[in-house]
Design a protein around this motif. Structure first.
Motif, PDB file in Angstrom:
ATOM      1  N   HIS A 157       0.822  -1.370   0.299  1.00 51.15           N
ATOM      2  CA  HIS A 157      -0.056  -0.026  -0.139  1.00 51.15           C
ATOM      3  C   HIS A 157       1.035   1.289   0.039  1.00 51.15           C
ATOM      4  O   HIS A 157       0.650   2.120  -0.379  1.00 51.15           O
ATOM      5  N   GLY A 158       1.889   1.261   0.493  1.00 49.87           N
ATOM      6  CA  GLY A 158       2.938   2.158   0.671  1.00 49.87           C
ATOM      7  C   GLY A 158       3.074   2.887   2.126  1.00 49.87           C
ATOM      8  O   GLY A 158       3.908   3.829   2.262  1.00 49.87           O
ATOM      9  N   ALA A 159       2.110   2.472   3.091  1.00 50.69           N
ATOM     10  CA  ALA A 159       2.355   3.137   4.436  1.00 50.69           C
ATOM     11  C   ALA A 159       3.391   2.428   5.286  1.00 50.69           C
ATOM     12  O   ALA A 159       3.963   1.043   4.569  1.00 50.69           O
ATOM     13  N   LEU A 160       3.990   3.052   6.061  1.00 47.82           N
ATOM     14  CA  LEU A 160       5.168   2.403   6.696  1.00 47.82           C
ATOM     15  C   LEU A 160       4.619   1.538   7.768  1.00 47.82           C
ATOM     16  O   LEU A 160       3.559   1.917   8.400  1.00 47.82           O
ATOM     17  N   MET A 161       5.096   0.374   8.037  1.00 52.19           N
ATOM     18  CA  MET A 161       4.706  -0.506   9.161  1.00 52.19           C
ATOM     19  C   MET A 161       5.656  -0.490  10.256  1.00 52.19           C
ATOM     20  O   MET A 161       6.944  -0.761  10.261  1.00 52.19           O
ATOM     21  N   LEU A 162       5.041   0.009  11.395  1.00 52.86           N
ATOM     22  CA  LEU A 162       5.760   0.203  12.380  1.00 52.86           C
ATOM     23  C   LEU A 162       5.254  -0.603  13.593  1.00 52.86           C
ATOM     24  O   LEU A 162       4.089  -0.804  13.887  1.00 52.86           O
ATOM     25  N   VAL A 163       6.059  -1.488  14.295  1.00 51.58           N
ATOM     26  CA  VAL A 163       5.500  -2.595  14.780  1.00 51.58           C
ATOM     27  C   VAL A 163       6.298  -2.821  16.377  1.00 51.58           C
ATOM     28  O   VAL A 163       7.316  -2.793  16.487  1.00 51.58           O
ATOM     29  N   ASP A 164       5.336  -3.050  17.412  1.00 54.56           N
ATOM     30  CA  ASP A 164       5.595  -3.276  18.689  1.00 54.56           C
ATOM     31  C   ASP A 164       5.650  -4.951  18.716  1.00 54.56           C
ATOM     32  O   ASP A 164       4.670  -5.264  18.655  1.00 54.56           O
ATOM     33  N   ALA A 165       7.057  -5.342  18.731  1.00 57.87           N
ATOM     34  CA  ALA A 165       7.042  -6.709  19.118  1.00 57.87           C
ATOM     35  C   ALA A 165       7.752  -6.982  20.644  1.00 57.87           C
ATOM     36  O   ALA A 165       8.580  -7.951  20.682  1.00 57.87           O
ATOM     37  N   VAL A 166       7.350  -6.199  21.582  1.00 53.23           N
ATOM     38  CA  VAL A 166       8.016  -6.062  23.092  1.00 53.23           C
ATOM     39  C   VAL A 166       7.935  -7.620  23.653  1.00 53.23           C
ATOM     40  O   VAL A 166       8.766  -8.140  23.947  1.00 53.23           O
ATOM     41  N   SER A 167       6.525  -8.288  23.265  1.00 57.20           N
ATOM     42  CA  SER A 167       6.338  -9.653  23.901  1.00 57.20           C
ATOM     43  C   SER A 167       6.589 -10.694  22.830  1.00 57.20           C
ATOM     44  O   SER A 167       6.244 -11.852  23.210  1.00 57.20           O
ATOM     45  N   ALA A 168       6.938 -10.348  21.814  1.00 53.63           N
ATOM     46  CA  ALA A 168       7.251 -11.459  20.649  1.00 53.63           C
ATOM     47  C   ALA A 168       8.547 -11.814  20.144  1.00 53.63           C
ATOM     48  O   ALA A 168       9.036 -12.873  20.115  1.00 53.63           O
ATOM     49  N   ALA A 169       9.590 -10.565  20.316  1.00 51.42           N
ATOM     50  CA  ALA A 169      11.042 -10.706  19.600  1.00 51.42           C
ATOM     51  C   ALA A 169      11.775 -11.646  20.525  1.00 51.42           C
ATOM     52  O   ALA A 169      11.641 -11.688  21.694  1.00 51.42           O
ATOM     53  N   GLY A 170      12.243 -12.543  19.778  1.00 50.45           N
ATOM     54  CA  GLY A 170      12.854 -13.849  20.540  1.00 50.45           C
ATOM     55  C   GLY A 170      12.283 -14.881  20.844  1.00 50.45           C
ATOM     56  O   GLY A 170      12.876 -15.962  21.438  1.00 50.45           O
ATOM     57  N   GLY A 171      10.948 -14.943  20.904  1.00 50.03           N
ATOM     58  CA  GLY A 171      10.170 -16.051  21.139  1.00 50.03           C
ATOM     59  C   GLY A 171       9.149 -16.665  19.852  1.00 50.03           C
ATOM     60  O   GLY A 171       9.068 -17.859  19.938  1.00 50.03           O
ATOM     61  N   ILE A 172       8.857 -15.670  18.888  1.00 54.79           N
ATOM     62  CA  ILE A 172       7.852 -16.105  18.036  1.00 54.79           C
ATOM     63  C   ILE A 172       8.641 -15.539  16.539  1.00 54.79           C
ATOM     64  O   ILE A 172       9.472 -14.509  16.831  1.00 54.79           O
ATOM     65  N   PRO A 173       8.584 -16.042  15.388  1.00 56.96           N
ATOM     66  CA  PRO A 173       9.333 -15.646  14.302  1.00 56.96           C
ATOM     67  C   PRO A 173       9.097 -14.390  13.861  1.00 56.96           C
ATOM     68  O   PRO A 173       8.187 -13.767  14.067  1.00 56.96           O
ATOM     69  N   MET A 174      10.192 -13.936  13.469  1.00 59.06           N
ATOM     70  CA  MET A 174      10.256 -12.156  13.063  1.00 59.06           C
ATOM     71  C   MET A 174      11.153 -12.059  11.928  1.00 59.06           C
ATOM     72  O   MET A 174      12.397 -12.509  11.998  1.00 59.06           O
ATOM     73  N   PHE A 185      10.257  -2.816  17.342  1.00 55.94           N
ATOM     74  CA  PHE A 185      11.057  -2.708  18.440  1.00 55.94           C
ATOM     75  C   PHE A 185      10.597  -3.816  19.600  1.00 55.94           C
ATOM     76  O   PHE A 185       9.412  -4.170  19.623  1.00 55.94           O
ATOM     77  N   SER A 186      11.345  -3.925  20.441  1.00 52.13           N
ATOM     78  CA  SER A 186      11.352  -4.901  21.496  1.00 52.13           C
ATOM     79  C   SER A 186      12.037  -4.507  22.920  1.00 52.13           C
ATOM     80  O   SER A 186      12.849  -3.638  22.754  1.00 52.13           O
TER      81      SER A 186
END
Ligand code: PLP
Length: 362
Positions: A157-174, A185-186
């Motif tokens: 679509h062209g918008a920026l994808m900004l993501v909170d991965a605080v309780s995801a990063a290192g535990g589920i695929p990224m 960010f995490s």
């Protein structure tokens, strides 16, 4: 009491290797030894983020990521989309509003996920949004949102994808590059197996382009300053050495186990906890298709009070579990199973939960 009795969704228990690493003496943060050490850590972090672009690591907690992603890619008055399905998504939207963005806020029922269907519809209605603020793993409801299908759509679509991965990063695929994530960010205290105190931010090419247009004043959170220093194996301010030692020890543990195996362990333990709590009559808050492998949020069986379960887990068994957040305060409980977590402590947790539930039913 041992650290393995900590079953809240962060901070998580610290492995002995991480505790040991934090005993290290200080070194001059700009010397060659530090630069080699930090460069290696950043290389590991890039791999864990699935990116050949940039990762920066700064002193801060997870929440600083809300601000960092916004001030480095946007300008006051910009229109952004925040589809929320829980407490942390709401916080991202609130930070956007506080920083003067025009936030199009769409609230999903808590427990449901934010799929490409909702995001696609919202983008059709608001094609001029500059960014989408997205929560990968909603810690308040135990929902893992389908980032892998939403991110490519937002990028197209062209918008920026900004993501909170605080309780995801290192535990589920990224997979930053493959999925088209611009910033993610995490915080160190979740699946990264470290104490609270570091924010880790993955930054893609389009985010650097957006940075050139972004008009927010910034110093401490300036992306270019951090990224330029990172290239040299440095940080823009005095390096948080003890925290970086901890993160390096944790990163080495992830490498020793293997990232795919770490994800597989989280998937296995997530399924194990969900099965266990369901057998005791607890009801999952998350829709079945989108349950999180890092945190399980449930409501208790009829006649059992959630707050009392949390209190009795502690008083009778010495186990800390989390209570409900936001709308779910007093109504839900949450069990963290991310980071340095293995089957035996979760078996103990479920046995204790069985005991407490039986007692409270009587
Ligand atoms: N986002 C999510 C998904 C979280 O789970 C948390 C904390 O639990 C935060 C943001 C905020 O992180 P911190 O408390 O480290 O600032």
């Amino acid at each position: 009491m041992t650290a393995t009795d900590l079953r809240i969704p962060g901070p998580t228990p610290l492995p002995p290797e991480v505790l040991q690493a934090m005993q290290r003496e200080m070194i001059p943060p700009r010397n060659a030894e530090f630069r080699a050490f930090f460069s290696e850590l950043l290389e590991q972090m890039r791999r864990f983020h699935g990116t050949s672009e940039t990762v920066v690591v700064l002193p801060g907690t997870g929440s600083s990521g809300f601000e960092f992603t916004i001030v480095n890619t946007l300008s006051p008055g910009d229109k952004v989309l925040a589809i929320t399905c829980g407490s942390f998504g709401e916080r991202y939207a609130t930070v956007g509003t506080m920083l003067g963005l025009e936030v199009v806020r769409i609230e999903q029922p808590w427990g449901s996920a934010i799929t490409s269907r909702e995001v696609g519809k919202a983008l059709e209605e608001h094609p001029d949004v500059k960014a989408v603020l997205y929560t990968y793993n909603e810690t308040s409801t135990g929902v893992a949102n389908p980032l892998h299908e939403v991110a490519p759509m937002v990028q197209k679509h062209g918008a920026l994808m900004l993501v909170d991965a605080v309780s995801a990063a290192g535990g589920i695929p990224m997979e930053m590059d493959a999925w088209g994530i611009d910033m993610i960010f995490s915080g160190s205290q979740k699946a990264w197996m470290c104490p609270p105190g570091l924010v880790i931010i993955g930054v893609g090419k389009r985010a650097f382009e957006a940075y050139e247009q972004a008009k927010y004043p910034r110093f401490f959170w300036d992306l270019k300053l951090a990224a330029d220093r990172a290239k040299e194996g440095n940080t823009p301010t005095t390096s948080p050495l003890t925290m970086l030692y901890a993160l390096k020890a944790a990163a080495d543990m992830i490498d020793a186990e293997g990232l795919e195996q770490v994800y597989a362990r989280h998937a296995r333990l997530g399924a194990y906890v969900r099965r266990g709590v369901a057998e005791l009559g607890y009801r999952m808050i998350a829709d079945e298709e989108y349950v999180s492998d890092t945190v399980t949020a449930v409501t208790p069986p009829d006649g059992v009070d959630a707050g009392e379960v949390v209190a009795r887990m502690k008083s009778d068994h010495g186990i800390d579990i989390g209570g409900g957040l936001g709308k779910l305060q007093g109504k839900a409980l949450r069990i963290g199973h991310m980071g340095w977590t293995h089957q035996p402590e979760l078996e103990r947790t479920l046995a204790a939960l069985s005991d407490v539930t039986d007692k409270l039913r009587d």
